[in-house]
Write a protein that holds these residues in place. Structure first.
Motif, PDB file in Angstrom:
ATOM      1  N   ALA A  62       0.821  -1.218   0.000  1.00 23.94           N
ATOM      2  CA  ALA A  62       0.000   0.000   0.000  1.00 23.94           C
ATOM      3  C   ALA A  62       0.856   1.269   0.000  1.00 23.94           C
ATOM      4  N   GLY A  63       1.990   1.219   0.670  1.00 26.77           N
ATOM      5  CA  GLY A  63       2.862   2.383   0.755  1.00 26.77           C
ATOM      6  C   GLY A  63       3.472   2.774  -0.572  1.00 26.77           C
ATOM      7  N   TYR A  64       3.287   1.947  -1.590  1.00 29.35           N
ATOM      8  CA  TYR A  64       3.848   2.235  -2.907  1.00 29.35           C
ATOM      9  C   TYR A  64       2.777   2.544  -3.947  1.00 29.35           C
ATOM     10  N   VAL A  65       1.597   2.868  -3.488  1.00 33.28           N
ATOM     11  CA  VAL A  65       0.528   3.261  -4.408  1.00 33.28           C
ATOM     12  C   VAL A  65       0.587   4.770  -4.611  1.00 33.28           C
ATOM     13  N   GLY A  66       0.637   5.178  -5.864  1.00 35.74           N
ATOM     14  CA  GLY A  66       0.651   6.604  -6.177  1.00 35.74           C
ATOM     15  C   GLY A  66       1.327   6.866  -7.504  1.00 35.74           C
ATOM     16  N   PHE A  67       1.495   8.129  -7.794  1.00 35.94           N
ATOM     17  CA  PHE A  67       2.114   8.553  -9.051  1.00 35.94           C
ATOM     18  C   PHE A  67       3.483   7.894  -9.217  1.00 35.94           C
ATOM     19  N   GLY A  68       3.685   7.247 -10.348  1.00 36.28           N
ATOM     20  CA  GLY A  68       5.003   6.696 -10.666  1.00 36.28           C
ATOM     21  C   GLY A  68       5.292   5.347 -10.061  1.00 36.28           C
ATOM     22  N   MET A  69       4.273   4.699  -9.476  1.00 31.74           N
ATOM     23  CA  MET A  69       4.526   3.374  -8.918  1.00 31.74           C
ATOM     24  C   MET A  69       3.252   2.539  -9.092  1.00 31.74           C
ATOM     25  N   LEU A  70       2.668   2.016  -8.055  1.00 35.90           N
ATOM     26  CA  LEU A  70       1.481   1.176  -8.217  1.00 35.90           C
ATOM     27  C   LEU A  70       0.212   2.011  -8.376  1.00 35.90           C
ATOM     28  N   ASP A  71      -0.747   1.456  -9.138  1.00 36.86           N
ATOM     29  CA  ASP A  71      -2.080   2.060  -9.192  1.00 36.86           C
ATOM     30  C   ASP A  71      -2.981   1.486  -8.113  1.00 36.86           C
ATOM     31  N   ALA A  72      -2.723   0.255  -7.705  1.00 37.49           N
ATOM     32  CA  ALA A  72      -3.517  -0.337  -6.632  1.00 37.49           C
ATOM     33  C   ALA A  72      -2.720  -1.402  -5.901  1.00 37.49           C
ATOM     34  N   ALA A  73      -3.077  -1.590  -4.638  1.00 39.14           N
ATOM     35  CA  ALA A  73      -2.513  -2.664  -3.822  1.00 39.14           C
ATOM     36  C   ALA A  73      -3.667  -3.387  -3.152  1.00 39.14           C
ATOM     37  N   VAL A  74      -3.537  -4.706  -3.071  1.00 37.92           N
ATOM     38  CA  VAL A  74      -4.600  -5.523  -2.493  1.00 37.92           C
ATOM     39  C   VAL A  74      -4.027  -6.273  -1.285  1.00 37.92           C
ATOM     40  N   PRO A  75      -4.340  -5.804  -0.078  1.00 38.34           N
ATOM     41  CA  PRO A  75      -3.793  -6.462   1.102  1.00 38.34           C
ATOM     42  C   PRO A  75      -4.670  -7.613   1.572  1.00 38.34           C
ATOM     43  N   GLY A  76      -4.084  -8.785   1.736  1.00 42.19           N
ATOM     44  CA  GLY A  76      -4.793  -9.900   2.343  1.00 42.19           C
ATOM     45  C   GLY A  76      -4.691  -9.821   3.856  1.00 42.19           C
ATOM     46  N   ALA A  77      -5.228 -10.823   4.532  1.00 42.30           N
ATOM     47  CA  ALA A  77      -4.990 -10.942   5.968  1.00 42.30           C
ATOM     48  C   ALA A  77      -3.487 -11.114   6.188  1.00 42.30           C
ATOM     49  N   VAL A  78      -3.058 -11.042   7.435  1.00 40.32           N
ATOM     50  CA  VAL A  78      -1.619 -11.128   7.702  1.00 40.32           C
ATOM     51  C   VAL A  78      -1.064 -12.453   7.174  1.00 40.32           C
ATOM     52  N   PHE A  79      -0.065 -12.339   6.321  1.00 35.67           N
ATOM     53  CA  PHE A  79       0.630 -13.483   5.710  1.00 35.67           C
ATOM     54  C   PHE A  79      -0.335 -14.414   4.959  1.00 35.67           C
ATOM     55  N   THR A  80      -1.437 -13.869   4.438  1.00 37.90           N
ATOM     56  CA  THR A  80      -2.436 -14.667   3.736  1.00 37.90           C
ATOM     57  C   THR A  80      -2.821 -13.957   2.443  1.00 37.90           C
ATOM     58  N   SER A  81      -2.802 -14.672   1.359  1.00 37.79           N
ATOM     59  CA  SER A  81      -3.088 -14.080   0.057  1.00 37.79           C
ATOM     60  C   SER A  81      -4.489 -13.472  -0.005  1.00 37.79           C
ATOM     61  N   PRO A  82      -4.647 -12.348  -0.694  1.00 37.87           N
ATOM     62  CA  PRO A  82      -5.995 -11.797  -0.904  1.00 37.87           C
ATOM     63  C   PRO A  82      -6.773 -12.666  -1.887  1.00 37.87           C
ATOM     64  N   THR A  83      -8.064 -12.667  -1.749  1.00 36.27           N
ATOM     65  CA  THR A  83      -8.908 -13.505  -2.614  1.00 36.27           C
ATOM     66  C   THR A  83      -9.031 -12.885  -4.012  1.00 36.27           C
ATOM     67  N   PRO A  84      -9.331 -13.724  -5.008  1.00 37.37           N
ATOM     68  CA  PRO A  84      -9.401 -13.245  -6.401  1.00 37.37           C
ATOM     69  C   PRO A  84     -10.413 -12.128  -6.616  1.00 37.37           C
ATOM     70  N   ASP A  85     -11.536 -12.140  -5.896  1.00 38.37           N
ATOM     71  CA  ASP A  85     -12.545 -11.101  -6.126  1.00 38.37           C
ATOM     72  C   ASP A  85     -12.001  -9.714  -5.804  1.00 38.37           C
ATOM     73  N   ARG A  86     -11.139  -9.646  -4.785  1.00 38.79           N
ATOM     74  CA  ARG A  86     -10.568  -8.343  -4.425  1.00 38.79           C
ATOM     75  C   ARG A  86      -9.526  -7.913  -5.440  1.00 38.79           C
ATOM     76  N   ILE A  87      -8.737  -8.871  -5.895  1.00 39.22           N
ATOM     77  CA  ILE A  87      -7.736  -8.541  -6.922  1.00 39.22           C
ATOM     78  C   ILE A  87      -8.453  -8.088  -8.203  1.00 39.22           C
ATOM     79  N   LEU A  88      -9.543  -8.769  -8.528  1.00 38.63           N
ATOM     80  CA  LEU A  88     -10.329  -8.380  -9.709  1.00 38.63           C
ATOM     81  C   LEU A  88     -10.885  -6.960  -9.560  1.00 38.63           C
ATOM     82  N   ALA A  89     -11.438  -6.662  -8.393  1.00 39.98           N
ATOM     83  CA  ALA A  89     -12.006  -5.326  -8.175  1.00 39.98           C
ATOM     84  C   ALA A  89     -10.935  -4.247  -8.336  1.00 39.98           C
ATOM     85  N   ALA A  90      -9.752  -4.503  -7.802  1.00 41.54           N
ATOM     86  CA  ALA A  90      -8.661  -3.530  -7.935  1.00 41.54           C
ATOM     87  C   ALA A  90      -8.231  -3.397  -9.390  1.00 41.54           C
TER      88      ALA A  90
END
Lengths: 333, 333
Positions: A62-90
């Protein structure tokens, strides 16, 4: 377990709420399904960059979202991958018509979930390319991954590919630059202490007072071996002994040298680490043309550090130096 | 003691050598007597800003040397004031003919040594003004100080006075702005764990697994009381209960809210802290107009956090937003 948290199940949502409040000039945080998006997304005509993965590695991503870097970040639970629906939404939120690049650290859950999301996005008419980062030389196959793990090199991929997208490169070009950076980046880390996942409340492993875990992963998963704790210079030499021959980096190369903290190590110690790493590279005839020192990709409150080297050329330097405006990296604008 | 260091007596020199190598574009580090100076110092006609104090609080102060902030920082041994000769050397190095402002945290050793250095500088024809920061509401008089301690407000003084000097304010104006910021800033911190000074190898105090030290100092010196560890939101409310009535901050005020890490606390927890602080301030009718989240003034690897509030007006906001280019704060240029 001593942490500045409320209920363990609220850690990620509350941390992201604080992030949103502190950086409203840069980002929006969509709470449901949870993702962080650049404030002005989607940027018409620009390739969108999406990364994500389990939480606990802040400031990544998340700290790298902005001009010149990421357009979106999808954080999962701690040490757990985010689910596909959230990645799709982003992915949908950042699609400006030029396609989307997924930057995925090589952990089994992340790779699977990003693949599923990419398929769903394609079915919705969004062109998606993916780069899987695997810069950690410590181990091949581990608790969380088949092949090498993605660690510090991911930050460099996000930055350099992000700059390429910002200058107007198309999806194939941005993907090629991302692949190239990953191919020329190598990392290795060491831990002095374990970390504690809020839900479990237990340390991820045990180390005696005079031991370190060499080749540690960013989830506290085992490294190469448990060794007696040594002076910083010797630790750095061990890390570089593993990193340098792997690409290999050679006399005359220009590199970016990143000294990364694992979350619980003071900045002053990272500069001690950086000092020896820079000295050793000079001894090897390798020029440190750019550098980054601090906590970039962490494992909660773990004490320890990791070194990342990236081979540079003129184009990568130009992209690295281009303006960036995120919560955790910003310059030149 | 688990640290990424070599010999304890080399910690500061080696850390500063690494800092110099990593940030050669911004600073020069003079090794003997040791100080860090802005690369282009002295800047002719500009008021020079010098701060310093014991090491162990990184990024303070060296991380704030550069355009729009400090001209020099003088690091002492860990938690030990730098000697007057080094402060004098730094003062001479940044004197561009418009005088020098010393920014001094209120600890007995620092105050004495900066006073001596100011006298010596005056004897050498350099006009010196001093501002002593004392923003910590936790205790009056302590192990290291008479009166209140200088903590997070110091960072804000350095930034805002630094911007005033950069725009061309004279020494009296810069000193008045610095005094004003200190007068309108209040801080308070809490520790979950002690820190270990490299030379001693022993924790600075002891806390049970279910305790926190409330009102902690940045050297691990005692705070107001040892309390049972509570959820983050309750801890934040306790900190603000101490801070808000002290100035007092009032309904309608605009403030800068800083959530500072003590060195060993992950960024994700600082955002949880920030979230509740911002929420509470909204409840009180106080507008958070600017914010800063991260490790700014630390106590080695201590786990914990501190909150700082600064009352803002249009001028302070303009100065805060002005370009700054240092190792640890940079934007807008």
């Amino acid at each position: 377990m001593k942490k500045l948290i409320n209920a363990p199940e609220d850690v990620v949502a509350e941390s992201m709420a604080g992030f949103a409040a502190a950086h409203a000039d840069l980002v929006r945080v969509v709470p449901e399904p949870l993702y962080v998006v650049r404030r002005d997304a989607p940027v018409a005509g620009k390739v969108g960059l999406v990364s994500g993965g389990g939480s606990g590695h802040e400031p990544l991503h998340a700290g790298y979202v902005g001009f010149g870097m990421l357009d979106a970040a999808v954080p999962g639970a701690v040490f757990t991958s985010p689910t596909p629906d959230r990645i799709l939404a982003a992915t949908q939120a950042v699609d400006g018509g030029a396609g989307v690049l997924h930057i995925v650290k090589n952990y089994t859950g992340d790779v699977l979930n990003f693949e599923t999301a990419a398929d769903l996005a394609a079915a919705n008419g969004i062109e998606v390319r993916s780069v899987v980062t695997d810069d950690d030389v410590a181990v091949k196959d581990s608790l969380y991954t088949a092949g090498r793990r993605g660690t510090g090199g991911t930050v460099l991929v996000e930055r350099i590919a992000g700059a390429a997208a910002e200058r107007g490169d198309d999806l194939a070009q941005v993907a090629a630059i991302a692949e190239g950076v990953n191919a020329d980046a190598r990392s290795m880390g060491v831990a002095l202490t374990p970390c504690i996942v809020p839900h479990s409340g237990e340390p991820s492993f045990t180390l005696a007072e005079d031991e370190m875990e060499f080749g540690i992963g960013i989830h506290g998963e085992p490294g190469r071996e448990t060794l007696p704790l040594e002076p910083a210079d010797r630790v750095v030499d061990r890390l570089l002994d593993a990193i340098l021959p792997d690409l290999p980096y050679e006399r005359g190369d220009r590199v970016l040298l990143m000294a990364n903290g694992m979350g619980g190590t003071p900045l002053s110690e990272l500069y001690i680490v950086y000092r020896r790493a820079a000295e050793r590279l000079a001894e090897e005839g390798i020029e440190v043309a750019r550098s980054l020192v601090g906590d970039q990709i962490t494992a909660l409150e773990m004490q320890g550090c990791a070194l990342t080297l990236l081979r540079l050329d003129d184009e990568r330097i130009e992209l690295w130096d281009a303006p960036v405006q995120t919560a955790s990296l910003r310059w030149g604008r």
